[in-house]
Each structure stands twice: as C-alpha cells, then as structure tokens.
Design a protein around this motif. Structure first.
Motif, PDB file in Angstrom:
ATOM      1  N   ASP A   1     -42.832  -2.444  39.470  1.00 46.12           N
ATOM      2  CA  ASP A   1     -42.227  -3.236  38.401  1.00 46.12           C
ATOM      3  C   ASP A   1     -42.014  -4.687  38.792  1.00 46.12           C
ATOM      4  N   GLN A   2     -42.351  -5.019  40.014  1.00 46.78           N
ATOM      5  CA  GLN A   2     -42.140  -6.373  40.521  1.00 46.78           C
ATOM      6  C   GLN A   2     -43.472  -7.058  40.808  1.00 46.78           C
ATOM      7  N   TRP A   3     -43.382  -8.350  41.116  1.00 45.33           N
ATOM      8  CA  TRP A   3     -44.534  -9.112  41.545  1.00 45.33           C
ATOM      9  C   TRP A   3     -44.299  -9.549  42.985  1.00 45.33           C
ATOM     10  N   LYS A   4     -45.395  -9.732  43.711  1.00 46.36           N
ATOM     11  CA  LYS A   4     -45.265 -10.248  45.071  1.00 46.36           C
ATOM     12  C   LYS A   4     -46.354 -11.283  45.339  1.00 46.36           C
TER      13      LYS A   4
ATOM     14  N   LYS B   1     -49.141  -7.522  41.009  1.00 47.54           N
ATOM     15  CA  LYS B   1     -48.095  -6.604  40.559  1.00 47.54           C
ATOM     16  C   LYS B   1     -47.849  -5.536  41.629  1.00 47.54           C
TER      17      LYS B   1
ATOM     18  N   THR C   1     -46.897 -13.663  33.481  1.00 47.68           N
ATOM     19  CA  THR C   1     -45.558 -13.097  33.598  1.00 47.68           C
ATOM     20  C   THR C   1     -44.552 -14.202  33.321  1.00 47.68           C
TER      21      THR C   1
ATOM     22  N   ASN D   1     -40.053 -13.235  40.210  1.00 45.82           N
ATOM     23  CA  ASN D   1     -39.307 -12.090  39.684  1.00 45.82           C
ATOM     24  C   ASN D   1     -37.999 -12.477  39.012  1.00 45.82           C
TER      25      ASN D   1
ATOM     26  N   SER E   1     -42.587 -14.673  45.677  1.00 45.98           N
ATOM     27  CA  SER E   1     -42.004 -13.386  45.291  1.00 45.98           C
ATOM     28  C   SER E   1     -40.589 -13.544  44.742  1.00 45.98           C
TER      29      SER E   1
END
Length: 424
Positions: A214-217, A211, A380, A422, A418
């Motif tokens: 607010d995003q995932w990578k 995380k 997610t 998202n 990524s």
C-alpha cells in the motif's frame, strides 16, 4: 506542466489573451447559465477556443462559456482553494503530474462512466496514466510536449557529424565535435536536468519510485538507476555546465545558448523558440536542427518525459453535466485535430488520429517522432511532495556527478523519496 509551452520553431505562435468577463458560475436571469473554464496562459489558442465555444453555445441555448486564463506561478494553491468552494470553476486545466493530488481530495468529478464517450480507448498511452487514480478516471488528457536535442547545424557540419540514430552514435558524434574544436561545448547539459535523466531511467526499465504493497518506495538505489545515471554522467562529461543546477539556472535557452559555442542541448519547444528570438535580437541568425533523444538501439528513440495538461470537471460544479459536455467536446478527436492545427504541431494532442503532419525539419517533427515513447512520473498524490525543493532526485544526480557512488547516493535519495511520496 510548470511552464508555458510555445509552438515549435518555424511554426505559427500560439495566440493567448483570451478575454475573461462575467462572474463565473452565476446563473443569469431567464435561466441562462455561464460555464467557467480555467485554462493556463499559453494553452488555448484564441481562434481555437472561440470556434469551439461558438459551436458549443449554439448547441446549448442559453449557455455562455467564459474562459479565464491563469498563470502557472502559484496555481496549485489557487486550484486547491477553488475546488473547496461552493461554486468552483466548472472545468479546470491541470498539470499532468498534479492531477492525482487533486483527485484524491475529492475535488474532481469521477468521469469513469464516460470513458466510451470520451474516446478513452484511443488516447495516447503515455498521457493516459496521469488522468486516472485507483482505477477511476478523473480527467481527460489534453496535450503534451517532450524534449528533443537541438543542435547547431554549422558546428555539426564542420565536425562531420550527422544526427545520431542511437546512443553509441550520439557519443561518437560528441567526441568528434570535442576533438574538432576545443572552444566548443559538444552538449550543454546541467547536472540536475532530471527530466532528461528520467528518460534514461525508463530506458533501463527503472523508475523513481515503485509500489510496495500500500506504500511507495524510492527506486534509485537499483541497477537500472545506476546504468541510467552512468550514461547521464558520460553525456555530462562533454559539457562545462554546472553539476549542481538545472536547465533553468541559468536558463539554457536564453542565457547560455545565445552566447554561442554550444553545439547541442536538450530542450522543449518554447525553449528553442526563446533561443532563436534571443539570438536574432542580438543580431545573429539561428541555424538549428532537431533530432529525438537517441535510444539504446536504432529501432526506437529514447524515452521522454511527457509534460502537459489534463482537463477535469470540478466535483462541486454547479453545472456539472454541462461541464462534462464541454470537456467531451474539447478533447474529442474533431477538436483535438483543430487544436493540433492551431498550434501547428507544436503540441501533441491526446490521440494520434488528431496529430497533424509537422513541417519537415522542425522541432515539432522531432518531438512527434518520440511521442510513442512518452512517460510520466509515478501517478500518486504524493508525487508533488517529491518535486519540492530540495528535490532529492537533483541532489542524487549532483552527488554522483561529483564522485559519490551511485548506490550510496541512491540509497540516500530513496529515503527522502519514500518519506515524501507517502505523505497525503
């Protein structure tokens, strides 16, 4: 979970073929109700579900529980459509890596207020994360299974090798096998068995994605991932398996192992059962042993991916309270213990208290030993997009095995991960 899970070697096979009848959620005359439950082919032993439903119907007069078996092929689209309808199935079995994707759409009922009733505090900690999203509970863990090492006892004995307790002993054993018989493959390990790689990655403290606000990578261009893929590469060097396919292409259990000359491989219970069946059908006799995937040290096994299923209630169910009661019963310690008994230890129940003692020397025994270090992919809704072919994790593995620098291959994979993870 994308494949049917069979019981472990040497245990009673799971009974399928639960009869479906009736019209689903329609209420019959006289105030009678039908509770519709979707389960996947191979998940619900017939004797278990019949006993459970008999008791449930006796406690809820006028209610009939209708079990409808589904096939894994195409199930995501089928469930998505069903959850959008006015009268969806009341209870649905969901693959653990896909539960978050259904929850985010609003298709699943919020079960957070039922935590105490559902025995939440005692659930297996490796199974629990897949049932939650953003702090809310949308499902109850039902069962899981994990991979173990399957080995040919005769080949191991001939080479003087015993089941290892750690990675170092594992590599030493494979080296001895390679030197003792040039015609034997010490381990069959395809280049893209990414569920196996996942365990090595978690052992190093890494993950496929993390995380970032607010995003995932993506997280494969990391020291942890480099250590994990380096160990995978070392293991794969003992194998002649393709570097650009996974364990299903060809199917290792039925297309490779039965032909002989394979000292060991890593698989699930249904694969081990399939290998035994194929060997016996060809007139041979399987003589397999099993041990947990070794960890970095001898104090605990290596981490494993928990493939399995959850049970959830449809938000638009016409019988939501009844559905919640059925789910509570089915996933209770009482019925989970009966479930574990019905599958003869071939599947892991949602709580340790319900686990039955598996047969000594069985696949199930090795699987249970590793159950305390089970894990799943990032929870997610976008994770399902990552698994879509071409899978960037598989491509990363093949590139490294063929000589690409791990950091370079990891950076390329992270860009794809990524982008996909998202997406809603």
């Amino acid at each position: 979970m994308k494949r049917k899970l069979a019981a472990a070697i040497g245990v009673v096979a799971m009974m399928t073929g639960v009869v479906a009848c009736g019209s689903g959620d329609d209420q019959a005359a006289g105030g009678k109700k039908t509770l519709t439950v979707w389960v996947m082919d191979g998940s619900a032993p017939q004797e278990w579900v019949e006993e459970l439903n008999k008791e449930f119907e006796a406690e809820h007069k006028g209610v009939t529980v209708e079990i409808k078996e589904q096939q894994w092929n195409g199930i995501q689209e089928k469930i998505t459509t069903a959850l959008s309808e006015d009268a969806p199935p009341d209870v649905i079995e969901l693959g653990n890596t896909h539960t978050a994707g259904y929850a985010v759409t609003g298709g699943l009922a919020d079960l957070t207020d039922m935590k105490d009733e559902l025995n939440y505090a005692n659930w297996n900690k490796g199974m629990l994360p897949s049932a939650e999203l953003d702090g809310k509970l949308y499902a109850a863990p039902w069962y899981a299974a994990n991979r173990v090492v399957v080995y040919d006892k005769k080949i191991y004995e001939k080479a003087g090798v015993k089941p290892p307790a750690n990675r170092e002993e594992w590599i030493e054993g494979l080296e001895k096998i390679r030197k003792s018989d040039k015609g034997v493959q010490p381990i069959y390990l395809p280049g893209q068995s990414w569920y196996v790689f996942a365990g090595f990655l978690w052992d190093e403290g890494g993950d496929f994605a993390v995380k970032d606000g607010d995003q995932w990578k993506g997280a494969l261009a990391t020291p942890e991932a480099e250590k994990a893929i380096s160990f995978y590469k070392e293991l794969q060097s003992f194998s002649t398996a393709p570097k650009d396919t996974d364990e299903a292409s060809p199917q290792q259990s039925t297309d490779v192992v039965p032909k002989g000359k394979v000292a060991s491989w890593i698989g699930l219970g249904w694969e081990a059962a399939g290998a035994v069946e194929a060997i016996e059908k060809a007139g041979g006799k399987a003589d397999f042993g099993y041990f947990p995937i070794p960890g970095k040290t001898s104090d605990k096994p290596g981490s494993v991916f928990f493939g399995g299923s959850n049970l959830a209630v449809s938000e638009r169910s016409q019988n939501k309270e009844l559905a919640q009661e059925w789910l509570k019963a089915a996933t209770s310690e009482k019925w989970m213990k009966k479930y574990a008994e019905a599958t003869a230890g071939g599947l892991l129940p949602n709580t340790q208290a319900a686990q039955v003692q598996p047969e000594a020397g069985s696949f199930a025994e090795a699987m249970v030993k590793a159950s305390g270090v089970g894990n799943i992919t990032p929870v997610t809704p976008g994770w399902a997009n990552v698994e879509t072919e071409p899978n960037p994790i598989k491509e990363y593995m093949t590139k490294v095995l063929k000589g690409t620098d791990p950091a370079t291959a990891g950076k390329e994979a992270d860009q794809v991960i990524s982008e996909r993870i998202n997406k809603s």
